[in-house]
Design a protein around this motif. Structure first.
Motif, PDB file in Angstrom:
ATOM      1  N   MET A   1      38.450  16.262  53.000  1.00  0.00           N
ATOM      2  CA  MET A   1      39.195  17.172  52.879  1.00  0.00           C
ATOM      3  C   MET A   1      38.410  18.574  52.306  1.00  0.00           C
ATOM      4  SD  MET A   1      42.594  17.559  50.514  1.00  0.00           S
ATOM      5  CE  MET A   1      41.996  18.428  48.870  1.00  0.00           C
ATOM      6  N   THR A   2      38.649  19.749  52.639  1.00  0.00           N
ATOM      7  CA  THR A   2      37.774  20.734  52.036  1.00  0.00           C
ATOM      8  C   THR A   2      38.435  21.639  51.246  1.00  0.00           C
ATOM      9  OG1 THR A   2      36.517  21.008  54.255  1.00  0.00           O
ATOM     10  CG2 THR A   2      36.685  22.937  52.763  1.00  0.00           C
ATOM     11  N   LEU A   3      37.981  21.923  50.096  1.00  0.00           N
ATOM     12  CA  LEU A   3      38.658  22.535  49.070  1.00  0.00           C
ATOM     13  C   LEU A   3      38.639  24.075  49.172  1.00  0.00           C
ATOM     14  CD1 LEU A   3      40.038  22.336  46.148  1.00  0.00           C
ATOM     15  CD2 LEU A   3      37.759  22.593  45.150  1.00  0.00           C
ATOM     16  N   HIS A   4      39.613  24.909  49.254  1.00  0.00           N
ATOM     17  CA  HIS A   4      39.600  26.284  49.500  1.00  0.00           C
ATOM     18  C   HIS A   4      39.900  26.808  48.090  1.00  0.00           C
ATOM     19  CE1 HIS A   4      39.739  25.060  53.375  1.00  0.00           C
ATOM     20  NE2 HIS A   4      39.553  26.308  54.175  1.00  0.00           N
ATOM     21  N   ALA A   5      39.220  28.070  47.953  1.00  0.00           N
ATOM     22  CA  ALA A   5      39.167  28.733  46.736  1.00  0.00           C
ATOM     23  C   ALA A   5      39.523  30.295  46.673  1.00  0.00           C
ATOM     24  CB  ALA A   5      37.975  28.517  46.069  1.00  0.00           C
ATOM     25  N   THR A   6      39.935  30.896  45.686  1.00  0.00           N
ATOM     26  CA  THR A   6      40.294  32.185  45.575  1.00  0.00           C
ATOM     27  C   THR A   6      39.820  32.682  44.366  1.00  0.00           C
ATOM     28  OG1 THR A   6      42.614  31.818  46.738  1.00  0.00           O
ATOM     29  CG2 THR A   6      42.501  33.764  45.405  1.00  0.00           C
ATOM     30  N   SER A   7      39.319  34.046  44.581  1.00  0.00           N
ATOM     31  CA  SER A   7      38.756  34.690  43.043  1.00  0.00           C
ATOM     32  C   SER A   7      39.316  36.190  43.326  1.00  0.00           C
ATOM     33  CB  SER A   7      37.342  34.713  43.186  1.00  0.00           C
ATOM     34  OG  SER A   7      36.674  35.076  44.254  1.00  0.00           O
ATOM     35  N   ARG A   8      39.561  36.705  42.246  1.00  0.00           N
ATOM     36  CA  ARG A   8      39.891  38.098  41.694  1.00  0.00           C
ATOM     37  C   ARG A   8      38.893  38.822  40.932  1.00  0.00           C
ATOM     38  NH1 ARG A   8      44.124  41.626  38.936  1.00  0.00           N
ATOM     39  NH2 ARG A   8      44.207  43.156  40.186  1.00  0.00           N
ATOM     40  N   THR A   9      37.993  39.660  41.304  1.00  0.00           N
ATOM     41  CA  THR A   9      36.807  40.093  40.752  1.00  0.00           C
ATOM     42  C   THR A   9      36.952  41.648  40.554  1.00  0.00           C
ATOM     43  OG1 THR A   9      35.610  40.059  42.724  1.00  0.00           O
ATOM     44  CG2 THR A   9      35.665  38.083  41.238  1.00  0.00           C
ATOM     45  N   PHE A  10      36.010  42.102  39.956  1.00  0.00           N
ATOM     46  CA  PHE A  10      35.634  43.605  40.056  1.00  0.00           C
ATOM     47  C   PHE A  10      33.954  43.598  40.026  1.00  0.00           C
ATOM     48  CE2 PHE A  10      39.478  43.661  37.413  1.00  0.00           C
ATOM     49  CZ  PHE A  10      39.958  44.643  37.866  1.00  0.00           C
ATOM     50  N   ALA A  11      33.668  44.568  40.978  1.00  0.00           N
ATOM     51  CA  ALA A  11      32.363  44.720  41.329  1.00  0.00           C
ATOM     52  C   ALA A  11      31.706  45.912  40.557  1.00  0.00           C
ATOM     53  CB  ALA A  11      32.141  44.848  42.960  1.00  0.00           C
ATOM     54  N   ALA A  12      30.268  45.833  40.473  1.00  0.00           N
ATOM     55  CA  ALA A  12      29.852  46.985  39.662  1.00  0.00           C
ATOM     56  C   ALA A  12      29.855  48.355  40.392  1.00  0.00           C
ATOM     57  CB  ALA A  12      28.169  46.550  39.484  1.00  0.00           C
ATOM     58  N   SER A  13      29.759  48.306  41.898  1.00  0.00           N
ATOM     59  CA  SER A  13      29.961  49.352  42.557  1.00  0.00           C
ATOM     60  C   SER A  13      31.265  49.945  42.731  1.00  0.00           C
ATOM     61  CB  SER A  13      29.310  48.986  43.863  1.00  0.00           C
ATOM     62  OG  SER A  13      30.046  48.473  44.653  1.00  0.00           O
ATOM     63  N   ARG A  14      32.224  49.391  42.148  1.00  0.00           N
ATOM     64  CA  ARG A  14      33.725  49.595  42.450  1.00  0.00           C
ATOM     65  C   ARG A  14      34.356  49.179  41.129  1.00  0.00           C
ATOM     66  NH1 ARG A  14      33.698  47.182  47.996  1.00  0.00           N
ATOM     67  NH2 ARG A  14      32.457  48.795  49.136  1.00  0.00           N
ATOM     68  N   PRO A  15      33.935  49.657  40.014  1.00  0.00           N
ATOM     69  CA  PRO A  15      34.665  48.924  38.738  1.00  0.00           C
ATOM     70  C   PRO A  15      36.067  49.431  38.487  1.00  0.00           C
ATOM     71  CG  PRO A  15      33.280  51.027  38.219  1.00  0.00           C
ATOM     72  CD  PRO A  15      33.028  50.937  39.554  1.00  0.00           C
ATOM     73  N   ASN A  16      36.651  50.103  39.207  1.00  0.00           N
ATOM     74  CA  ASN A  16      38.085  50.355  39.154  1.00  0.00           C
ATOM     75  C   ASN A  16      39.037  49.810  40.205  1.00  0.00           C
ATOM     76  OD1 ASN A  16      37.840  51.739  36.593  1.00  0.00           O
ATOM     77  ND2 ASN A  16      37.208  53.878  37.910  1.00  0.00           N
ATOM     78  N   ARG A  17      38.343  49.184  41.076  1.00  0.00           N
ATOM     79  CA  ARG A  17      39.203  48.506  42.249  1.00  0.00           C
ATOM     80  C   ARG A  17      38.707  47.170  42.265  1.00  0.00           C
ATOM     81  NH1 ARG A  17      37.651  51.267  47.690  1.00  0.00           N
ATOM     82  NH2 ARG A  17      39.438  50.154  48.191  1.00  0.00           N
ATOM     83  N   PRO A  18      39.838  46.322  41.931  1.00  0.00           N
ATOM     84  CA  PRO A  18      39.732  44.945  42.044  1.00  0.00           C
ATOM     85  C   PRO A  18      39.408  44.283  43.587  1.00  0.00           C
ATOM     86  CG  PRO A  18      41.976  45.403  41.667  1.00  0.00           C
ATOM     87  CD  PRO A  18      41.141  46.551  41.859  1.00  0.00           C
ATOM     88  N   TRP A  19      38.624  43.360  43.463  1.00  0.00           N
ATOM     89  CA  TRP A  19      38.444  42.768  44.840  1.00  0.00           C
ATOM     90  C   TRP A  19      39.339  41.153  44.941  1.00  0.00           C
ATOM     91  CZ3 TRP A  19      33.183  42.132  47.142  1.00  0.00           C
ATOM     92  CH2 TRP A  19      32.450  43.500  47.280  1.00  0.00           C
ATOM     93  N   LEU A  20      39.873  40.968  45.947  1.00  0.00           N
ATOM     94  CA  LEU A  20      40.550  39.656  45.993  1.00  0.00           C
ATOM     95  C   LEU A  20      40.089  39.083  47.068  1.00  0.00           C
ATOM     96  CD1 LEU A  20      42.883  37.963  45.136  1.00  0.00           C
ATOM     97  CD2 LEU A  20      44.465  39.174  46.791  1.00  0.00           C
ATOM     98  N   HIS A  21      39.550  37.824  46.856  1.00  0.00           N
ATOM     99  CA  HIS A  21      39.047  36.898  47.939  1.00  0.00           C
ATOM    100  C   HIS A  21      39.772  35.728  48.237  1.00  0.00           C
ATOM    101  CE1 HIS A  21      35.244  39.149  47.779  1.00  0.00           C
ATOM    102  NE2 HIS A  21      35.366  39.031  46.598  1.00  0.00           N
ATOM    103  N   LEU A  22      40.662  35.646  49.453  1.00  0.00           N
ATOM    104  CA  LEU A  22      41.518  34.384  49.549  1.00  0.00           C
ATOM    105  C   LEU A  22      41.176  33.458  50.536  1.00  0.00           C
ATOM    106  CD1 LEU A  22      44.648  36.615  50.035  1.00  0.00           C
ATOM    107  CD2 LEU A  22      44.171  35.366  47.940  1.00  0.00           C
ATOM    108  N   ASN A  23      41.347  32.182  50.005  1.00  0.00           N
ATOM    109  CA  ASN A  23      41.181  30.770  51.037  1.00  0.00           C
ATOM    110  C   ASN A  23      39.824  30.633  51.569  1.00  0.00           C
ATOM    111  OD1 ASN A  23      42.419  28.762  52.103  1.00  0.00           O
ATOM    112  ND2 ASN A  23      42.870  29.692  54.056  1.00  0.00           N
ATOM    113  N   TYR A  24      38.566  30.950  50.767  1.00  0.00           N
ATOM    114  CA  TYR A  24      37.281  30.604  51.265  1.00  0.00           C
ATOM    115  C   TYR A  24      36.956  29.094  50.959  1.00  0.00           C
ATOM    116  CZ  TYR A  24      36.049  32.033  46.660  1.00  0.00           C
ATOM    117  OH  TYR A  24      35.863  32.356  45.153  1.00  0.00           O
ATOM    118  N   PRO A  25      36.197  28.569  51.772  1.00  0.00           N
ATOM    119  CA  PRO A  25      36.061  27.024  51.641  1.00  0.00           C
ATOM    120  C   PRO A  25      34.806  26.800  50.759  1.00  0.00           C
ATOM    121  CG  PRO A  25      35.262  27.638  53.860  1.00  0.00           C
ATOM    122  CD  PRO A  25      35.957  28.788  53.091  1.00  0.00           C
TER     123      PRO A  25
END
Length: 100
Positions: A1-25
């Motif tokens: 079984m592959t575990l899938h993950a999610t993360s919500r982050t802020f990048a240095a180049s876009r400090p006011n825009r959150p990134w949302l990464h969904l369902n990466y293995p």
């Protein structure tokens, strides 16, 4: 079984825009004593270190690691890595007990 993950982050180049990464293995986990290095491929950028990496169990999110950066191993694709395992859990318990 592959575990899938999610993360919500802020990048240095876009400090006011959150990134949302969904369902990466999470493609691999390397045991390192009490800690575990989780390996995955997701779009990341400088400044995202320390962001939580979530996995879903029974419909609820659980932190399984903190984004730590990337690694280049000869003959393998570049991977992102997160620190996790019992070392992370123990650190969180210690912090909650000392800073309620």
């Amino acid at each position: 079984m592959t575990l899938h993950a999610t993360s919500r982050t802020f990048a240095a180049s876009r400090p006011n825009r959150p990134w949302l990464h969904l369902n990466y293995p999470i493609t691999d986990d390397d045991n390192d004593g009490a800690g575990v290095e989780l390996e995955y491929q997701a779009d990341t950028e400088g400044g995202q270190s320390g962001a939580p990496v979530f996995a879903w169990f029974d419909g609820a999110p659980y932190v399984v690691g903190t984004h730590s950066g990337g690694e280049d191993n000869f003959g393998e694709p570049r991977q992102n890595v997160a620190a996790g395992g019992n070392a992370l859990t123990n650190l969180l318990h210690w912090a909650r007990n000392n800073w309620p």
